[in-house]
Design an enzyme around this catalytic site. Structure first.
Site, short mmCIF file in Angstrom:
data_model
loop_
_atom_site.label_atom_id
_atom_site.label_comp_id
_atom_site.label_asym_id
_atom_site.label_seq_id
_atom_site.Cartn_x
_atom_site.Cartn_y
_atom_site.Cartn_z
N ASP A 25 -40.47 137.83 -13.93
CA ASP A 25 -39.56 136.80 -14.42
C ASP A 25 -39.84 136.43 -15.87
O ASP A 25 -40.85 136.83 -16.46
CB ASP A 25 -39.65 135.55 -13.53
CG ASP A 25 -41.10 135.13 -13.23
OD1 ASP A 25 -42.02 135.64 -13.88
OD2 ASP A 25 -41.29 134.29 -12.35
N ASN A 40 -44.44 125.16 -3.84
CA ASN A 40 -43.35 125.05 -2.86
C ASN A 40 -43.04 126.39 -2.20
O ASN A 40 -42.01 126.55 -1.56
CB ASN A 40 -42.09 124.47 -3.52
CG ASN A 40 -41.56 125.35 -4.64
OD1 ASN A 40 -42.09 126.44 -4.90
ND2 ASN A 40 -40.51 124.91 -5.31
N HIS A 84 -42.58 129.30 -3.78
CA HIS A 84 -41.74 130.25 -4.52
C HIS A 84 -42.53 131.49 -4.92
O HIS A 84 -43.75 131.45 -5.09
CB HIS A 84 -41.03 129.59 -5.71
CG HIS A 84 -41.87 129.27 -6.91
ND1 HIS A 84 -42.09 127.98 -7.34
CD2 HIS A 84 -42.50 130.05 -7.80
CE1 HIS A 84 -42.83 128.00 -8.44
NE2 HIS A 84 -43.10 129.25 -8.75
N GLU A 141 -36.78 130.17 -5.92
CA GLU A 141 -37.06 128.84 -5.40
C GLU A 141 -36.58 128.72 -3.94
O GLU A 141 -35.78 129.55 -3.48
CB GLU A 141 -36.33 127.80 -6.27
CG GLU A 141 -36.82 127.76 -7.72
CD GLU A 141 -38.12 126.97 -7.90
OE1 GLU A 141 -38.88 126.81 -6.92
OE2 GLU A 141 -38.37 126.52 -9.03
C1 GLP Z 1 -44.73 130.32 -11.91
C2 GLP Z 1 -44.43 131.82 -11.83
C3 GLP Z 1 -44.88 132.43 -10.54
C4 GLP Z 1 -46.29 131.97 -10.21
C5 GLP Z 1 -46.31 130.48 -10.03
C6 GLP Z 1 -47.70 129.94 -9.72
O1 GLP Z 1 -43.70 129.49 -11.55
N1 GLP Z 1 -43.05 132.11 -12.05
O2 GLP Z 1 -44.80 133.83 -10.64
O3 GLP Z 1 -46.74 132.61 -9.04
O4 GLP Z 1 -45.87 129.86 -11.22
O5 GLP Z 1 -48.43 129.78 -10.89
P1 GLP Z 1 -50.01 129.63 -10.95
O6 GLP Z 1 -50.56 130.97 -10.67
O7 GLP Z 1 -50.30 129.19 -12.36
O8 GLP Z 1 -50.38 128.62 -9.94
#
Ligand code: GLP
Length: 235
Positions: A62, A128, A130, A135
């Site tokens: 993404d 959440n 995702h 989402e």
């Molecule tokens: C973002 C990314 C995800 C990631 C998530 C968790 O929203 N788009 O790909 O898994 O955050 O992030 P973190 O690893 O910093 O907890």
């Protein structure tokens, strides 16, 4: 689902790297990559290694809409800093969040995914549930699409920006259909903020309310958890 419990993110990164090495030894050529703090120890294992990635291709999950690749919080910048600058790939792709026509950009990304089916997909998970920026509520058959980020995700990601208002409100994300079609998936989760989502993933049903639950019956799924992320699990 193969659950691997580790002491901390460092050990988790090592485990994920071992799985990657096995997969590359069997001929994997295309990696699906993620951003966020979770995969950092995994990228460190890669950049500290002498493994050759010059014949590998990667596609990221993404990108934020509206941030140029030079922006320190763009995912293009993140990947350059944490991986590509130290470890050259044959080719690496991310969605272009600056595209004028975002629908056309999503189609372009789907064509890239068709040309480069993912052998090994790395994933983090949002609080959440995702995955990528899919989402809660995202249909499981969705391909690359433009996403309105939820308040919870904007809040969680605001720690990387000067304030909440600077967090982009939209992103372009690989869809769940593309993610689950990867041959092997390694999802990592560290810390107590992820414990609820992990409990729902491991013990709950498949539901669009928890995008990560789309992975539940994947035949080659590894879930790497530290103690805090695993703390709400029954066993
Ligand atoms: C973002 C990314 C995800 C990631 C998530 C968790 O929203 N788009 O790909 O898994 O955050 O992030 P973190 O690893 O910093 O907890």
């Amino acid at each position: 689902m193969n659950i691997i419990r580790v002491a901390d993110a460092k050990e988790g990164g090592k485990k994920a790297f071992e799985l990657l090495k096995e997969s590359m030894a069997k001929g994997s050529k295309t990696l699906g990559l993620a951003t966020g703090s979770t995969p950092l120890t995994f990228y460190k294992e890669i950049t500290d290694s002498d493994l050759d990635f010059s014949q590998m291709t990667s596609l990221n999950l993404d990108e934020y809409v509206g941030l140029p690749a030079s922006h320190p919080q763009s995912y293009a910048h993140f990947m350059e800093e944490h991986l590509f600058k130290a470890k050259p790939f044959k080719a690496h792709y991310l969605p272009n969040g600056l595209a004028e026509d975002l629908i056309a950009e999503a189609k372009r990304y789907d064509s890239l995914l068709e040309a480069h089916p993912i052998d090994f997909q790395i994933l983090g998970i949002g609080r959440n549930g995702h995955i990528g920026f899919n989402e809660p509520g995202t249909p499981f058959d969705e391909t690359t699409h433009v996403v309105d980020l939820t308040a919870s995700t904007i809040e969680a990601n605001s720690r990387f920006f000067a304030n909440k208002d600077e967090v982009p409100k939209q992103a372009i994300s690989m869809g769940i259909a593309s993610i689950v079609s990867a041959k092997q998936i390694v999802l990592m989760a560290y810390g107590k903020d992820k414990a609820e989502a992990i409990k729902a993933l491991v013990e709950g049903n498949k539901t669009v309310d928890l995008p990560a639950s789309s992975l539940k019956d994947h035949p080659n799924l590894y879930v790497i958890l530290d103690e805090e992320a695993a703390s709400l699990l029954k066993n």
